[in-house]
Design a protein around this motif. Sequence first.
Motif, mmCIF file in Angstrom:
data_model
loop_
_atom_site.group_PDB
_atom_site.id
_atom_site.type_symbol
_atom_site.label_atom_id
_atom_site.label_comp_id
_atom_site.label_asym_id
_atom_site.label_seq_id
_atom_site.Cartn_x
_atom_site.Cartn_y
_atom_site.Cartn_z
ATOM 1 N N GLY A 282 0.793 -1.244 0.014
ATOM 2 C CA GLY A 282 -0.128 0.006 0.004
ATOM 3 C C GLY A 282 0.922 1.374 0.095
ATOM 4 N N LYS A 283 0.539 2.307 0.537
ATOM 5 C CA LYS A 283 1.037 3.613 0.706
ATOM 6 C C LYS A 283 1.934 3.659 1.818
ATOM 7 C CE LYS A 283 -2.551 6.087 -1.933
ATOM 8 N NZ LYS A 283 -3.299 7.399 -1.879
ATOM 9 N N ILE A 284 3.000 4.463 1.680
ATOM 10 C CA ILE A 284 3.809 4.745 2.921
ATOM 11 C C ILE A 284 3.090 5.676 3.769
ATOM 12 C CG2 ILE A 284 5.961 6.127 3.723
ATOM 13 C CD1 ILE A 284 7.145 5.355 0.965
ATOM 14 N N PRO A 285 2.888 5.293 5.086
ATOM 15 C CA PRO A 285 2.214 5.922 6.156
ATOM 16 C C PRO A 285 2.330 7.388 6.120
ATOM 17 C CG PRO A 285 2.783 3.841 7.001
ATOM 18 C CD PRO A 285 3.604 4.113 5.832
ATOM 19 N N ILE B 154 7.119 8.805 -3.628
ATOM 20 C CA ILE B 154 7.838 8.918 -2.688
ATOM 21 C C ILE B 154 7.186 10.385 -2.033
ATOM 22 C CG2 ILE B 154 9.906 9.684 -1.264
ATOM 23 C CD1 ILE B 154 11.470 8.104 -3.574
ATOM 24 N N LEU B 155 6.545 10.104 -0.657
ATOM 25 C CA LEU B 155 6.153 11.468 -0.276
ATOM 26 C C LEU B 155 6.956 12.580 -0.099
ATOM 27 C CD1 LEU B 155 4.536 9.431 3.252
ATOM 28 C CD2 LEU B 155 3.339 10.232 0.909
ATOM 29 N N GLY C 2 7.635 7.824 -9.948
ATOM 30 C CA GLY C 2 7.531 8.977 -10.116
ATOM 31 C C GLY C 2 8.947 9.587 -9.932
ATOM 32 N N GLU C 3 8.838 10.817 -9.687
ATOM 33 C CA GLU C 3 10.382 11.210 -9.568
ATOM 34 C C GLU C 3 10.675 11.492 -7.819
ATOM 35 O OE1 GLU C 3 10.433 15.769 -10.461
ATOM 36 O OE2 GLU C 3 8.217 15.740 -10.573
ATOM 37 N N ILE C 4 11.840 11.861 -7.620
ATOM 38 C CA ILE C 4 12.444 12.175 -6.326
ATOM 39 C C ILE C 4 11.904 13.417 -5.992
ATOM 40 C CG2 ILE C 4 14.440 11.983 -4.859
ATOM 41 C CD1 ILE C 4 15.670 10.159 -7.031
ATOM 42 N N PRO C 5 11.313 13.378 -4.825
ATOM 43 C CA PRO C 5 10.876 14.781 -4.578
ATOM 44 C C PRO C 5 11.888 15.783 -4.111
ATOM 45 C CG PRO C 5 9.704 12.968 -3.178
ATOM 46 C CD PRO C 5 10.866 12.338 -3.933
ATOM 47 N N CYS D 103 16.094 -0.227 -6.948
ATOM 48 C CA CYS D 103 15.110 -1.394 -7.372
ATOM 49 C C CYS D 103 13.664 -0.800 -7.012
ATOM 50 C CB CYS D 103 15.457 -2.361 -6.281
ATOM 51 S SG CYS D 103 17.036 -3.330 -6.809
ATOM 52 N N ASN D 104 13.479 0.345 -7.537
ATOM 53 C CA ASN D 104 12.036 0.676 -7.742
ATOM 54 C C ASN D 104 11.805 0.965 -9.298
ATOM 55 O OD1 ASN D 104 10.842 1.071 -4.663
ATOM 56 N ND2 ASN D 104 12.869 2.082 -4.527
ATOM 57 N N LYS D 105 10.649 2.040 -9.079
ATOM 58 C CA LYS D 105 10.169 2.395 -10.807
ATOM 59 C C LYS D 105 10.224 3.896 -10.826
ATOM 60 C CE LYS D 105 7.128 -1.696 -10.767
ATOM 61 N NZ LYS D 105 6.002 -2.112 -10.778
ATOM 62 N N LEU D 106 11.562 4.308 -10.064
ATOM 63 C CA LEU D 106 11.484 5.954 -10.091
ATOM 64 C C LEU D 106 11.921 6.401 -11.685
ATOM 65 C CD1 LEU D 106 13.287 6.144 -6.497
ATOM 66 C CD2 LEU D 106 10.787 6.650 -7.015
#
Length: 115
Positions: free
Chosen positions: A19-22, A45-46, A67-70, A86-89
Motif C-alpha cells: 500500500g502507501k507509505i504511512p 515518494i512522499l 515517479g520522481e524523487i521529491p 530497485c524501484n520504478k523511479l
Amino acid sequence: MRGLKMLQIIELSGNRISGKIPTILRDFQSISVLNLSKNSFLEAILEKLGDMITLDYLDLSQNNLFGEIPKSLVALSHLHYLNLSCNKLSREIPRRGPFANFTAASFIDNEVLYG
C-alpha cells in the motif's frame, strides 16, 4: 502515538508491507533512521519526507515506488545514507544538498533516472 514523538529509529524492512507509505511518519520529529526497504509500497515518494530534517539514513529500496524523487529531499542536510534502488523511479536525480554526495549505487535498477 503521543509517546512515540521522540522515536529515532524505524526499521520495517522485509515485512511485506503493501500500500502507501504511512503519512503519520512525518509526525515523528526526531527520526534519524528510516528503513522501509524490501516491502511492497506502491506510490510516489512522499514529498513530506523532506520535512524529516533529522534523517541521517533513508532506505526505500526494493519497493514499487514510482515517479520522481521529491525536490524536498534536498533539505535533508543530515542525510548520509540513501538507497532508492530497485524501484520504478523516473526523471532527474536532484543534484543539490546531500544528493551531491551519493553514488549511482543509491539509484540503480529504476525506470529512467538520470542526472
